[in-house]
Design a protein around this motif. Structure first.
Motif, PDB file in Angstrom:
ATOM      1  N   GLU A 216      30.797  70.049   5.688  1.00  0.00           N
ATOM      2  CA  GLU A 216      29.498  70.298   6.321  1.00  0.00           C
ATOM      3  C   GLU A 216      29.644  70.997   7.666  1.00  0.00           C
ATOM      4  O   GLU A 216      28.818  71.843   8.021  1.00  0.00           O
ATOM      5  CB  GLU A 216      28.736  68.980   6.488  1.00  0.00           C
ATOM      6  CG  GLU A 216      27.297  69.174   6.907  1.00  0.00           C
ATOM      7  CD  GLU A 216      26.412  67.989   6.543  1.00  0.00           C
ATOM      8  OE1 GLU A 216      25.339  67.868   7.148  1.00  0.00           O
ATOM      9  OE2 GLU A 216      26.795  67.207   5.643  1.00  0.00           O
TER      10      GLU A 216
ATOM     11  N   LYS B 255      27.984  74.512   8.766  1.00  0.00           N
ATOM     12  CA  LYS B 255      27.168  74.622   9.980  1.00  0.00           C
ATOM     13  C   LYS B 255      27.683  75.741  10.876  1.00  0.00           C
ATOM     14  O   LYS B 255      26.890  76.472  11.498  1.00  0.00           O
ATOM     15  CB  LYS B 255      27.176  73.295  10.743  1.00  0.00           C
ATOM     16  CG  LYS B 255      26.228  73.262  11.936  1.00  0.00           C
ATOM     17  CD  LYS B 255      26.241  71.899  12.606  1.00  0.00           C
ATOM     18  CE  LYS B 255      25.193  71.837  13.717  1.00  0.00           C
ATOM     19  NZ  LYS B 255      25.382  72.892  14.733  1.00  0.00           N
TER      20      LYS B 255
ATOM     21  N   GLU C 145      28.383  70.555  -1.620  1.00  0.00           N
ATOM     22  CA  GLU C 145      28.043  71.722  -0.811  1.00  0.00           C
ATOM     23  C   GLU C 145      26.528  71.957  -0.794  1.00  0.00           C
ATOM     24  O   GLU C 145      25.957  72.333   0.245  1.00  0.00           O
ATOM     25  CB  GLU C 145      28.764  72.964  -1.326  1.00  0.00           C
ATOM     26  CG  GLU C 145      30.255  73.022  -0.997  1.00  0.00           C
ATOM     27  CD  GLU C 145      31.104  72.073  -1.842  1.00  0.00           C
ATOM     28  OE1 GLU C 145      32.267  71.839  -1.481  1.00  0.00           O
ATOM     29  OE2 GLU C 145      30.588  71.572  -2.882  1.00  0.00           O
TER      30      GLU C 145
ATOM     31  N   SER D 117      25.095  69.495   1.640  1.00  0.00           N
ATOM     32  CA  SER D 117      25.415  69.891   3.014  1.00  0.00           C
ATOM     33  C   SER D 117      24.528  71.043   3.475  1.00  0.00           C
ATOM     34  O   SER D 117      24.055  71.063   4.619  1.00  0.00           O
ATOM     35  CB  SER D 117      26.887  70.292   3.125  1.00  0.00           C
ATOM     36  OG  SER D 117      27.739  69.192   2.856  1.00  0.00           O
TER      37      SER D 117
ATOM     38  N   ASN E 181      20.980  69.996   4.249  1.00  0.00           N
ATOM     39  CA  ASN E 181      20.866  69.193   5.466  1.00  0.00           C
ATOM     40  C   ASN E 181      20.736  70.063   6.719  1.00  0.00           C
ATOM     41  O   ASN E 181      20.446  69.553   7.802  1.00  0.00           O
ATOM     42  CB  ASN E 181      22.089  68.283   5.628  1.00  0.00           C
ATOM     43  CG  ASN E 181      22.043  67.092   4.676  1.00  0.00           C
ATOM     44  OD1 ASN E 181      20.973  66.671   4.247  1.00  0.00           O
ATOM     45  ND2 ASN E 181      23.209  66.558   4.353  1.00  0.00           N
ATOM     46  N   GLN E 182      20.965  71.383   6.552  1.00  0.00           N
ATOM     47  CA  GLN E 182      20.942  72.293   7.689  1.00  0.00           C
ATOM     48  C   GLN E 182      19.550  72.888   7.903  1.00  0.00           C
ATOM     49  O   GLN E 182      18.689  72.846   7.018  1.00  0.00           O
ATOM     50  CB  GLN E 182      21.958  73.421   7.489  1.00  0.00           C
ATOM     51  CG  GLN E 182      23.364  72.960   7.168  1.00  0.00           C
ATOM     52  CD  GLN E 182      23.921  72.007   8.195  1.00  0.00           C
ATOM     53  OE1 GLN E 182      23.819  72.251   9.397  1.00  0.00           O
ATOM     54  NE2 GLN E 182      24.512  70.905   7.732  1.00  0.00           N
TER      55      GLN E 182
END
Length: 459
Positions: free
Chosen positions: A3, A7, A174, A177, A180-181
């Motif tokens: 993650e 990011k 993935e 992750s 979540n951004q």
């Protein structure tokens, strides 16, 4: 990729976007031209990847994937200078003197999540539209088509630094992750189940989304249809990519009186297009993986199979299969088939068919075969669906001149051509007020004379 690495890529893209390097039209055109050259150079590699993932022939790969992507790029290169222009609009008299205009502006950092059934096309087409609109892009292809993901990654790395466009491979970890951004826009193509999760995650940042989903797309055949031609076109669209097409006719809904003749013509067309032994036809694809293969086999009711039904478990191939005497209560009508099984249902009148389809979840596509213009107008007007065809199937998506997308349960938003450019652009509404005159009407203290003037302006 973990993650934090994901990011970091998003942060790099946001920093790059803030330099305004993606804004000049020339930079966008150069990016598209570079991408076009790379795709042409790697055409054989793309074909090989699609063959390994889905058993697609070179012809089908170009017709349904690579060729359509190149066409979209060419369209954008031809029209981008027009699409990026400000559009002047009429200014109300009350705002005199001023100039009003609308200005397309990129969202910023865009996430594109693509599926496995057309893994090159459904990754690259939205990416082309997003780059044309001036965004940076993080592309997440499906883990189910790893060979195509590999060539996608190679092409993107060849053309762009990952601060401009990047491909992130992997599976569920993935995907989670990424969701979540914080992205400025999310474009998702896939199942309704995953689409709900994407929408839920996007809501945490109030991120706008486009969802290209699916559903059970009906193919209505009435008594006036040219049955031989209808069968030819239905067989092409239904069994293209081994039935793994989101806009494939999911089922036939035909008038009771022409069912037997239509079935006869469909059988003839399957043999004509795929031979007597379709499982040995090198141009006929295969199911993406064992999981989906078993799911599709589980939908076949052998008691209702009137043609086909053969399969090869070792090669993940299922022959074009037709089922008759099917009702809307049968298991095969409870989910999108997404495979080479064609159920045939019947109706007594077109009004009955229209009424029943209206009661079902909104399909991504709808097809009607008829020679009656009045009935065609009725069906196309009364039933709500994403897009479709009269006297053909699936071809409505193969153009950059009009948008493609779902409706209701089959999705939201659309893309292709100008519609795609607009999807990845926010249109700013701007008033440029002149300074050489400033009317006192809007300022306090308010006066009766000013109210009379306002009524003249705003009536």
């Amino acid at each position: 990729m973990n993650e934090q690495e994901i990011k970091n890529i998003i942060d790099k893209q946001r920093q790059f976007f803030h330099t305004a390097a993606t804004l000049p039209t020339l930079n966008r055109l150069n990016a598209l031209k570079k991408l076009k050259i790379s795709i042409k150079k790697h055409e054989a590699d793309i074909n090989q990847a699609l063959l390994l993932d889905l058993g697609k022939s070179d012809f089908e790969s170009y017709m349904c994937e690579t060729g359509l992507v190149l066409s979209e790029i060419s369209h954008m290169i031809r029209h981008l200078s027009t699409y990026v222009k400000e559009k002047r609009v009429r200014t109300p008299l009350a705002q005199f003197p001023s100039r009003s205009f609308q200005k397309p502006s990129p969202y910023g950092v865009v996430l594109i999540m693509s599926p496995w059934n057309y893994p090159f096309l459904l990754s690259m087409e939205p990416l082309v539209d997003a780059l044309a609109a001036g965004n940076t892009v993080v592309l997440k292809p499906s883990a189910y088509s790893p060979n195509t993901s590999c060539i996608l990654q190679h092409i993107i790395r060849e053309c762009f630094d990952d601060s401009y466009a990047a491909v992130i491979t992997g599976g569920h970890k993935e995907n989670t992750s990424l969701l979540n951004q914080h992205f400025d826009y999310i474009f998702f193509t896939g199942s309704q189940h995953v689409g709900k999760e994407v929408l839920k995650k996007a809501s945490e940042y109030l991120t706008p989304v486009t969802l290209e989903l699916g559903g059970k797309s009906p193919c209505i055949v009435d008594r006036t249809a040219d049955l031989k031609l209808a069968a030819k076109r239905i067989v092409f669209g239904k069994f293209l990519n081994c039935g793994q097409t989101c806009v494939a006719p999911d089922y036939i809904y035909c008038h009771r009186e022409i069912k037997d003749e239509l079935l006869l013509q469909i059988k003839k067309q399957i043999i004509k297009q795929f031979s007597n032994q379709p499982l040995k036809n090198k141009n006929y694809g295969r199911i993406i993986n064992q999981k989906h293969f078993e799911r599709i086999l589980g939908l076949i009711d052998n008691q209702k199979v009137v043609f086909g039904g053969e399969y090869d478990r070792s090669e993940l191939r299922i022959s074009p299969t037709v089922m008759a005497n099917v009702s809307f209560d049968d298991p095969i009508m409870q989910e999108e088939i997404f495979g080479p099984i064609l159920p045939v249902l019947t109706f007594e009148s077109l009004d009955q068919a229209v009424s029943h389809i209206q009661s079902l979840p909104h399909p991504l596509a709808l097809y009607l075969f008829t020679s009656n213009k009045k009935d065609a107008d009725k069906v196309m007007s009364y039933i709500r669906f994403g897009g479709g065809c009269i006297n053909d199937v699936v071809i409505h998506l193969a153009t950059s001149e009009m948008g493609f997308g779902g409706f209701g349960e089959s999705g939201m938003g659309s893309y292709h051509g100008k519609t795609g450019f607009d999807t990845f652009s926010h249109t700013k509404s701007i008033v440029n007020k002149k300074t050489w005159l400033d009317l006192s009407v809007r300022y306090q203290p308010y006066r009766k004379l000013y109210k009379k003037m306002l009524k003249l302006f705003l009536k």
